[in-house]
Design a protein around this motif. Structure first.
Motif, mmCIF file in Angstrom:
data_model
loop_
_atom_site.group_PDB
_atom_site.id
_atom_site.type_symbol
_atom_site.label_atom_id
_atom_site.label_comp_id
_atom_site.label_asym_id
_atom_site.label_seq_id
_atom_site.Cartn_x
_atom_site.Cartn_y
_atom_site.Cartn_z
ATOM 1 N N ALA A 167 26.172 14.231 36.533
ATOM 2 C CA ALA A 167 26.059 12.783 36.348
ATOM 3 C C ALA A 167 27.418 12.086 36.299
ATOM 4 C CB ALA A 167 25.267 12.478 35.076
ATOM 5 N N GLN A 168 28.361 12.658 35.556
ATOM 6 C CA GLN A 168 29.673 12.022 35.407
ATOM 7 C C GLN A 168 30.429 12.001 36.737
ATOM 8 O OE1 GLN A 168 32.071 13.741 32.320
ATOM 9 N NE2 GLN A 168 33.766 12.321 32.620
ATOM 10 N N THR A 169 30.394 13.116 37.466
ATOM 11 C CA THR A 169 31.079 13.182 38.753
ATOM 12 C C THR A 169 30.403 12.263 39.765
ATOM 13 O OG1 THR A 169 31.679 15.488 38.306
ATOM 14 C CG2 THR A 169 31.856 14.732 40.588
ATOM 15 N N ARG A 170 29.087 12.172 39.686
ATOM 16 C CA ARG A 170 28.346 11.309 40.605
ATOM 17 C C ARG A 170 28.781 9.855 40.446
ATOM 18 N NH1 ARG A 170 22.113 12.080 42.178
ATOM 19 N NH2 ARG A 170 21.873 10.295 43.574
ATOM 20 N N VAL A 171 28.917 9.400 39.213
ATOM 21 C CA VAL A 171 29.369 8.030 38.958
ATOM 22 C C VAL A 171 30.764 7.810 39.534
ATOM 23 C CG1 VAL A 171 30.107 6.429 37.151
ATOM 24 C CG2 VAL A 171 27.910 7.606 36.955
ATOM 25 N N GLU A 175 31.793 5.110 42.567
ATOM 26 C CA GLU A 175 32.874 4.118 42.474
ATOM 27 C C GLU A 175 33.900 4.326 43.587
ATOM 28 O OE1 GLU A 175 32.825 3.089 37.706
ATOM 29 O OE2 GLU A 175 34.214 4.607 38.426
ATOM 30 N N GLU A 176 34.189 5.592 43.895
ATOM 31 C CA GLU A 176 35.146 5.907 44.952
ATOM 32 C C GLU A 176 34.627 5.430 46.309
ATOM 33 O OE1 GLU A 176 38.895 7.242 45.844
ATOM 34 O OE2 GLU A 176 37.951 7.458 43.880
ATOM 35 N N LEU A 177 33.341 5.639 46.553
ATOM 36 C CA LEU A 177 32.765 5.239 47.839
ATOM 37 C C LEU A 177 32.748 3.720 47.976
ATOM 38 C CD1 LEU A 177 31.488 6.048 50.500
ATOM 39 C CD2 LEU A 177 29.254 6.095 49.359
ATOM 40 N N LEU A 233 34.126 -6.576 38.618
ATOM 41 C CA LEU A 233 33.883 -5.864 37.369
ATOM 42 C C LEU A 233 34.575 -4.500 37.409
ATOM 43 C CD1 LEU A 233 30.119 -6.796 36.931
ATOM 44 C CD2 LEU A 233 32.076 -7.772 35.734
ATOM 45 N N PRO A 234 35.054 -4.026 36.261
ATOM 46 C CA PRO A 234 35.917 -2.837 36.250
ATOM 47 C C PRO A 234 35.239 -1.512 36.574
ATOM 48 C CG PRO A 234 35.514 -3.612 34.017
ATOM 49 C CD PRO A 234 34.964 -4.659 34.942
ATOM 50 N N CYS A 235 33.934 -1.363 36.282
ATOM 51 C CA CYS A 235 33.301 -0.059 36.495
ATOM 52 C C CYS A 235 31.805 -0.220 36.725
ATOM 53 C CB CYS A 235 33.559 0.875 35.309
ATOM 54 S SG CYS A 235 32.856 0.282 33.755
ATOM 55 N N ILE A 236 31.183 0.864 37.137
ATOM 56 C CA ILE A 236 29.769 0.843 37.491
ATOM 57 C C ILE A 236 28.888 0.472 36.296
ATOM 58 C CG2 ILE A 236 29.490 3.328 37.076
ATOM 59 C CD1 ILE A 236 27.548 3.390 39.438
ATOM 60 N N GLU A 237 29.272 0.901 35.095
ATOM 61 C CA GLU A 237 28.459 0.575 33.917
ATOM 62 C C GLU A 237 28.387 -0.932 33.699
ATOM 63 O OE1 GLU A 237 30.773 2.904 33.956
ATOM 64 O OE2 GLU A 237 29.775 4.791 33.413
#
Length: 265
Positions: A167-171, A175-177, A233-237
């Motif tokens: 899950a953590q790597t997927r997030v 974001e990278e993509l 926004l800074p991140c996916i969350e």
């Protein structure tokens, strides 16, 4: 760049004396440099759509076109990223990324420049001589994505590329993509089971019906993303906390539940 067109596409599979219809009457256009995600129940033909766009399978009815050319086989204008990283275990990171460039006869100097560019973009600097078994799953998928982008394809086809990651790597990879897609836009067809992932990544989300798969509904995300300024926004969350994101996720989840008759994947 290029568009992808599915024109009344059907696909029937035959197994001995039996046959089943996987896709029926699929009509869809992916615009130039548009990122489109396909979601749907298991077995609805999502991956089959991607494979036909790649030229790895042929439709039983209708046709698939890229840049108005009917697809009959794989080609250098289309790069594919699979869920399983599909790296050559005996080749280094550099050699894996370099592999496809040989068939394109890219001059050596340009080849080196391209590889260096995407190694830097994908955060692979320092791992050029590493072998796949020495890398984490996330790092291996970064290599697979760099190998696709380095070919400078018109179309990028991605079949649940983050499905095998934790899950953590997927997030982090999502974001990278997003960063890469905004900086170096391509026409992208992205297959996923994850509604959150589809809404976060895509300009439009295509919801498919249960088998035989067809287009149930197409949801516009880009206009909402731009209006709500999600990219700032800074991140996916933070994106996923936005009321508009929650509304889209709920809408697509409801459509999927109607097709599955059970919980969303």
């Amino acid at each position: 760049m290029a568009t992808i067109e599915f024109n009344n596409v059907g696909r029937t599979f035959h197994q001995g004396d039996q046959s089943f219809v996987a896709l029926k009457g699929v009509n869809l256009e992916v615009g130039d440099r548009e990122f489109v995600a396909i979601v749907g129940p298991s077995g609805c033909g999502k991956t089959t759509c991607m494979r036909m766009a790649a030229g790895l399978e042929q439709p039983s009815a209708g046709n698939v076109r890229v840049d108005r050319e009917v697809i009959t086989k794989p080609g250098p204008d289309r790069a594919v990223v699979f869920q399983q990283f599909a790296l050559f275990p005996w080749k280094t990171v550099w050699e894996n990324i370099e592999f496809g460039l040989h068939s394109l006869r890219v001059p050596a100097k340009e080849c080196t420049q391209r590889i260096e560019q995407y190694i830097a973009l994908m955060g692979l600097s320092g791992y050029e001589k590493a072998f796949p078994h020495q890398l984490s799953g996330g790092m291996q998928q970064r290599v697979a994505i760099a190998r696709a982008y380095v070919l400078d394809p018109k179309v990028l086809l991605m079949d649940e590329p983050f499905g095998a990651l934790d899950a953590q790597t997927r997030v982090a990879m999502q974001e990278e993509l997003v960063r890469l897609a905004r900086r170096h836009p391509r026409t992208v067809l992205f297959i996923t089971h994850a509604v959150d992932e589809a809404v976060y990544l895509a300009d439009r989300v295509v919801v498919m019906s249960r088998r035989p798969g067809t287009v149930r509904e197409i949801i516009d995300v880009k206009s909402i993303r731009e209006a709500e300024q999600w990219d700032a926004l800074p991140c996916i969350e933070d994106v996923m906390d936005q009321p508009a994101f929650v509304r889209l996720r709920t809408q697509i989840g409801k459509l999927l539940r109607e097709q599955q008759g059970r919980g969303v994947h």
